[in-house]
Design a protein around this motif. Structure first.
Motif, PDB file in Angstrom:
ATOM      1  N   ILE A 135     -24.704  16.585 -23.735  1.00 18.38           N
ATOM      2  CA  ILE A 135     -23.660  17.615 -23.619  1.00 18.38           C
ATOM      3  C   ILE A 135     -22.364  16.992 -23.109  1.00 18.38           C
ATOM      4  O   ILE A 135     -21.273  17.269 -23.624  1.00 18.38           O
ATOM      5  CB  ILE A 135     -24.107  18.735 -22.659  1.00 18.38           C
ATOM      6  N   MET A 136     -22.476  16.132 -22.099  1.00 20.95           N
ATOM      7  CA  MET A 136     -21.278  15.496 -21.553  1.00 20.95           C
ATOM      8  C   MET A 136     -20.554  14.700 -22.632  1.00 20.95           C
ATOM      9  O   MET A 136     -19.331  14.766 -22.757  1.00 20.95           O
ATOM     10  CB  MET A 136     -21.650  14.548 -20.401  1.00 20.95           C
ATOM     11  N   ALA A 137     -21.333  13.932 -23.418  1.00 21.39           N
ATOM     12  CA  ALA A 137     -20.707  13.074 -24.431  1.00 21.39           C
ATOM     13  C   ALA A 137     -20.038  13.919 -25.506  1.00 21.39           C
ATOM     14  O   ALA A 137     -18.907  13.652 -25.908  1.00 21.39           O
ATOM     15  CB  ALA A 137     -21.753  12.148 -25.038  1.00 21.39           C
ATOM     16  N   VAL A 138     -20.741  14.971 -25.954  1.00 22.05           N
ATOM     17  CA  VAL A 138     -20.171  15.811 -27.003  1.00 22.05           C
ATOM     18  C   VAL A 138     -18.892  16.488 -26.498  1.00 22.05           C
ATOM     19  O   VAL A 138     -17.875  16.544 -27.195  1.00 22.05           O
ATOM     20  CB  VAL A 138     -21.211  16.859 -27.460  1.00 22.05           C
ATOM     21  N   SER A 139     -18.921  16.949 -25.243  1.00 18.90           N
ATOM     22  CA  SER A 139     -17.744  17.657 -24.734  1.00 18.90           C
ATOM     23  C   SER A 139     -16.594  16.689 -24.493  1.00 18.90           C
ATOM     24  O   SER A 139     -15.435  17.032 -24.738  1.00 18.90           O
ATOM     25  CB  SER A 139     -18.090  18.423 -23.457  1.00 18.90           C
ATOM     26  N   LEU A 140     -16.904  15.455 -24.041  1.00 21.67           N
ATOM     27  CA  LEU A 140     -15.811  14.495 -23.852  1.00 21.67           C
ATOM     28  C   LEU A 140     -15.223  14.094 -25.200  1.00 21.67           C
ATOM     29  O   LEU A 140     -14.025  13.858 -25.319  1.00 21.67           O
ATOM     30  CB  LEU A 140     -16.303  13.260 -23.092  1.00 21.67           C
ATOM     31  N   ASN A 141     -16.086  14.047 -26.204  1.00 17.17           N
ATOM     32  CA  ASN A 141     -15.600  13.693 -27.536  1.00 17.17           C
ATOM     33  C   ASN A 141     -14.589  14.717 -28.042  1.00 17.17           C
ATOM     34  O   ASN A 141     -13.665  14.389 -28.786  1.00 17.17           O
ATOM     35  CB  ASN A 141     -16.774  13.599 -28.507  1.00 17.17           C
ATOM     36  N   LEU A 142     -14.765  15.966 -27.619  1.00 19.48           N
ATOM     37  CA  LEU A 142     -13.796  16.992 -28.004  1.00 19.48           C
ATOM     38  C   LEU A 142     -12.399  16.616 -27.491  1.00 19.48           C
ATOM     39  O   LEU A 142     -11.402  16.810 -28.180  1.00 19.48           O
ATOM     40  CB  LEU A 142     -14.229  18.349 -27.444  1.00 19.48           C
ATOM     41  N   VAL A 143     -12.338  16.067 -26.276  1.00 21.34           N
ATOM     42  CA  VAL A 143     -11.038  15.690 -25.711  1.00 21.34           C
ATOM     43  C   VAL A 143     -10.568  14.346 -26.270  1.00 21.34           C
ATOM     44  O   VAL A 143      -9.440  14.215 -26.731  1.00 21.34           O
ATOM     45  CB  VAL A 143     -11.117  15.632 -24.167  1.00 21.34           C
ATOM     46  N   VAL A 144     -11.461  13.341 -26.237  1.00 22.29           N
ATOM     47  CA  VAL A 144     -11.038  11.994 -26.614  1.00 22.29           C
ATOM     48  C   VAL A 144     -10.925  11.846 -28.127  1.00 22.29           C
ATOM     49  O   VAL A 144      -9.968  11.273 -28.634  1.00 22.29           O
ATOM     50  CB  VAL A 144     -12.020  10.941 -26.042  1.00 22.29           C
ATOM     51  N   GLY A 145     -11.915  12.376 -28.841  1.00 24.51           N
ATOM     52  CA  GLY A 145     -11.942  12.171 -30.281  1.00 24.51           C
ATOM     53  C   GLY A 145     -11.132  13.191 -31.051  1.00 24.51           C
ATOM     54  O   GLY A 145     -10.321  12.841 -31.902  1.00 24.51           O
ATOM     55  N   ILE A 146     -11.368  14.464 -30.766  1.00 25.69           N
ATOM     56  CA  ILE A 146     -10.741  15.505 -31.588  1.00 25.69           C
ATOM     57  C   ILE A 146      -9.308  15.745 -31.129  1.00 25.69           C
ATOM     58  O   ILE A 146      -8.394  15.894 -31.922  1.00 25.69           O
ATOM     59  CB  ILE A 146     -11.548  16.830 -31.504  1.00 25.69           C
ATOM     60  N   SER A 147      -9.115  15.781 -29.791  1.00 27.72           N
ATOM     61  CA  SER A 147      -7.788  16.077 -29.282  1.00 27.72           C
ATOM     62  C   SER A 147      -6.978  14.797 -29.030  1.00 27.72           C
ATOM     63  O   SER A 147      -5.767  14.843 -28.864  1.00 27.72           O
ATOM     64  CB  SER A 147      -7.921  16.906 -28.005  1.00 27.72           C
ATOM     65  N   GLY A 148      -7.670  13.643 -28.986  1.00 29.49           N
ATOM     66  CA  GLY A 148      -6.983  12.365 -28.911  1.00 29.49           C
ATOM     67  C   GLY A 148      -6.358  12.026 -27.576  1.00 29.49           C
ATOM     68  O   GLY A 148      -5.423  11.245 -27.501  1.00 29.49           O
ATOM     69  N   GLU A 149      -6.879  12.608 -26.487  1.00 31.13           N
ATOM     70  CA  GLU A 149      -6.359  12.263 -25.164  1.00 31.13           C
ATOM     71  C   GLU A 149      -7.451  11.529 -24.391  1.00 31.13           C
ATOM     72  O   GLU A 149      -8.568  12.015 -24.290  1.00 31.13           O
ATOM     73  CB  GLU A 149      -5.995  13.535 -24.374  1.00 31.13           C
ATOM     74  N   LEU A 150      -7.102  10.367 -23.839  1.00 29.17           N
ATOM     75  CA  LEU A 150      -8.102   9.600 -23.088  1.00 29.17           C
ATOM     76  C   LEU A 150      -8.288  10.221 -21.701  1.00 29.17           C
ATOM     77  O   LEU A 150      -7.353  10.285 -20.913  1.00 29.17           O
ATOM     78  CB  LEU A 150      -7.645   8.148 -22.957  1.00 29.17           C
ATOM     79  N   SER A 151      -9.508  10.717 -21.440  1.00 28.44           N
ATOM     80  CA  SER A 151      -9.768  11.321 -20.127  1.00 28.44           C
ATOM     81  C   SER A 151     -10.750  10.436 -19.366  1.00 28.44           C
ATOM     82  O   SER A 151     -11.808  10.089 -19.873  1.00 28.44           O
ATOM     83  CB  SER A 151     -10.353  12.714 -20.302  1.00 28.44           C
TER      84      SER A 151
END
Lengths: 289, 353
Positions: B50-66
């Motif tokens: 779940i953590m990886a999928v949700s971080l991917n939403l920010v890093v991958g889909i939205s393109g912001e490095l968190s």
């Protein structure tokens, strides 16, 4: 009050020396070198071993530690970062994290996780001005920081290598066309950054004498914060950011809360970045459409 | 049969993978074929997925490095634990208590995400990354000084120490500063973890494939062009950030309720980085890749047990090698050539037949 200020400047000087390594590497290679904090730790351990096991005097052991870290920096750059020159910055970031894990765990295997009591490298009497006493470690740290700062400024502005460095950080391709050896320049930057990390390691461990494989992690993050604080890529910015961060941390510890001091440091960082989104001395980059 | 669109098919494949994973391990579990150390990993695997999928939403889909994703996890974990302790004697069935705790964890993390997102998303690139890192550290630091207790009068909160909570004699300290939350009832189960994975996947995949998801991707690809097409940049960036934070909070609550104690130090910078490693190794923007990388890399250190002290060293080397092999042009070419020769041989054999 004055005591806190001096402690703050001294801690800040250590952050500044570490931040210089971050900022130079970022300026040239456009990468966040997360393994930098662990090079500090290696520097600490090397100087510790040199004095405690080999019985070397202080100055040769510091020089040895600088030498080992410089070589380590060049080797890391050659093996891990050079193959990724054309890759996305995120890929390089993850590789840097891999290197950081590697160094920490290698140190864990070699020196075990038991904290080592670091010997006092600066065995001089404290300096008394009026009724405030300045410990010799703080004094040496501040002086080292000033010397490094002046030397680096002269190096980047006056020498040919320094000029090459600035050219590469400005535009890698154009620099190459002008006959600058880009790879050698990047290696040199890593070498200088890692050598500085060794100095920072010795100074940090002299002030806070417990040495563990994770010693470098938190100062590494804070120095990185300092580099961003001052505007990443800018050498005077790293200096200013480091010293301010140190002062804020010590004053936060003294007057507000010991436990919350890290939170205070990071909150100030966030406030600064909201007002000046590219750091204190950072250049504003205009976007091309 | 109506033909499914490519994205819908992809989504169903992902649900299928989760269900197969669940069935295989549930059967092995009931047959007693799993070692105790491995079966203890099942809920953490789901959490990290779940953590990886949700971080991917920010890093991958939205393109912001968190770099502070673990901060939201810890907000979710501790608020979830507080909720679970409060309704201990009020709500009967443990699954309902778990569901309510996870919901509260997700809500609290979403609130934190909103508060943090407003300043953070105005910055760009590395500056944004460092501020998320800073927020992660601030959350950890504040939780380290947080004391929460419950008695017949309700909740007591203090930032000083356990004594200053001023509770009645029957009060219980739920969160004890740096010692974290103690004496948690373990109510997380493997089934509930898989259900949560499916719910989060459903929400995130539908978001990504919706009109909003396309707007988020447009902003990632070219912010200025997207803005000039009338897309509200801040709104869509916030949407991705807050949904991601909420999912991380839910995962945190699930994770915390699987252990009897949880300390704030667990959710530090290293955990954030660990999750980022899952996302990058799985492929940025690729949800299935994140799922698989999270599951494999959570189990990998366990499987390397036989190497004992060397396992983290090997993990580090594997990480570096994978990054170089997948990103270096020369290495990529070499891999491609090997693939080509293998495939060509297959094709030739087929032609011969």
């Amino acid at each position: 009050m004055l005591n806190y200020l001096i402690n703050g400047i001294s801690l800040g000087s250590v952050y500044a020396i570490i931040a210089l390594g971050y900022t130079m590497v970022y300026g040239i290679a456009k990468m966040l070198n997360f393994a930098h904090g662990d090079v500090i730790m290696v520097g600490g351990y090397i100087s510790f071993c040199a004095t405690s096991y080999l019985g070397l005097p202080v100055i040769p052991s510091v020089l040895l530690s600088i030498f080992v870290c410089t070589v380590l920096g060049i080797v890391i750059e050659r093996l891990a970062y050079k193959p990724l020159r054309a890759a996305t910055s995120l890929a390089v970031l993850i590789t840097a994290i891999g290197v950081s894990y590697f160094l920490q765990n290698a140190a864990l295997l070699i020196w075990s996780s038991n904290p080592k009591a670091y010997p006092n490298m600066v065995a001089l009497p404290p300096l008394a001005i009026g009724n405030t006493q300045i410990s010799a470690v703080s004094l040496v740290t501040i002086i080292a920081c000033i010397v490094i700062m002046v030397a680096l400024t002269l190096f980047t502005n006056k020498t040919k290598m320094g000029k090459a460095m600035r050219a590469v950080s400005e535009d890698k391709d154009a620099a190459q066309l002008m006959g600058i050896n880009v790879n050698a320049t990047i290696s040199l930057t890593f070498a200088i950054g890692s050598g500085l990390a060794a100095v920072a390691g010795v100074l940090l461990c002299s002030a806070y004498p417990t040495l563990m494989p994770t010693t470098g992690a938190m100062p590494g993050i804070k120095a990185f914060t300092a580099a961003v604080f001052g505007g990443i890529g800018s050498i005077p910015g790293a200096m200013l950011g480091g010293i301010l961060l140190g002062i804020i941390e010590i004053f936060g510890k003294a007057y507000i809360s010991t436990q919350l001091s890290d939170a205070i440091v990071f909150s100030v960082l966030i406030l600064i970045l909201l007002v000046k989104p590219t750091g204190l001395l950072g250049r504003k980059i205009s976007e091309k459409v | 049969m109506r033909k499914l669109s490519k994205s819908a098919r992809n989504s169903f494949i992902n649900y299928g993978i989760v269900l197969v994973f669940f069935l295989v391990f549930q059967i092995m579990l009931s047959m007693g074929k799993l070692s105790s150390s491995f079966s203890g990993q099942l809920i953490p695997i789901c959490t990290y997925v779940i953590m990886a999928v949700s971080l991917n939403l920010v890093v991958g889909i939205s393109g912001e490095l968190s770099l502070g994703h673990a901060g939201f996890m810890s907000v979710g974990a501790f608020s979830g634990v507080v909720m679970a302790s409060c309704i201990q004697n009020v709500v009967g069935p443990s699954w309902l208590r778990l569901a309510l705790s996870i919901l509260v964890g997700a809500l609290c993390a979403a609130v934190a995400g909103t508060i943090i997102g407003i300043p953070v998303l105005r910055l760009r690139g590395d500056y944004l990354a460092i501020v998320t890192l800073a927020f992660g550290e601030i959350i950890k630091n504040v939780l380290n000084c947080l004391y929460v207790g419950v008695d017949s009068h309700g909740l007591h909160i203090s930032m000083k120490d356990a004594v200053s909570l001023g509770m009645e004699a029957d009060g219980i300290t739920i969160i004890n500063g740096p010692m974290g939350a103690l004496g948690i009832r373990k109510i997380s189960t493997f089934i509930s973890a898989v259900v949560l994975v499916l719910i989060v996947l459903f929400i995130i995949q539908n978001l990504v494939n919706s009109r909003s998801g396309r707007a988020i991707k447009a902003i990632r690809d070219n912010r200025i062009a997207a803005e000039s097409c009338g897309i509200n940049v801040m709104k869509y960036k916030m949407m991705a950030f807050v949904v991601s934070a909420a999912a991380a909070g839910a995962a945190g609550a699930l994770y915390a309720l699987n252990y009897s104690t949880v300390v704030p130090k667990k959710f530090d910078f290293n955990t954030s980085i660990l999750i980022l490693v899952f996302v990058v190794l799985g492929g940025i923007g690729n949800l299935r890749g994140s799922m698989i990388a999270a599951a494999v890399l959570t189990v990998l250190p366990e499987m390397l047990r036989q190497f004992q002290d060397y396992r983290m060293l090997i993990y580090a080397v594997v990480l570096i090698l994978v990054m170089i092999l997948t990103n270096n042009r020369r290495a990529k070419d070499a891999l491609g050539r090997i693939k080509d020769t293998v495939f060509r041989r297959n094709r030739l054999q087929e032609a011969d037949k």
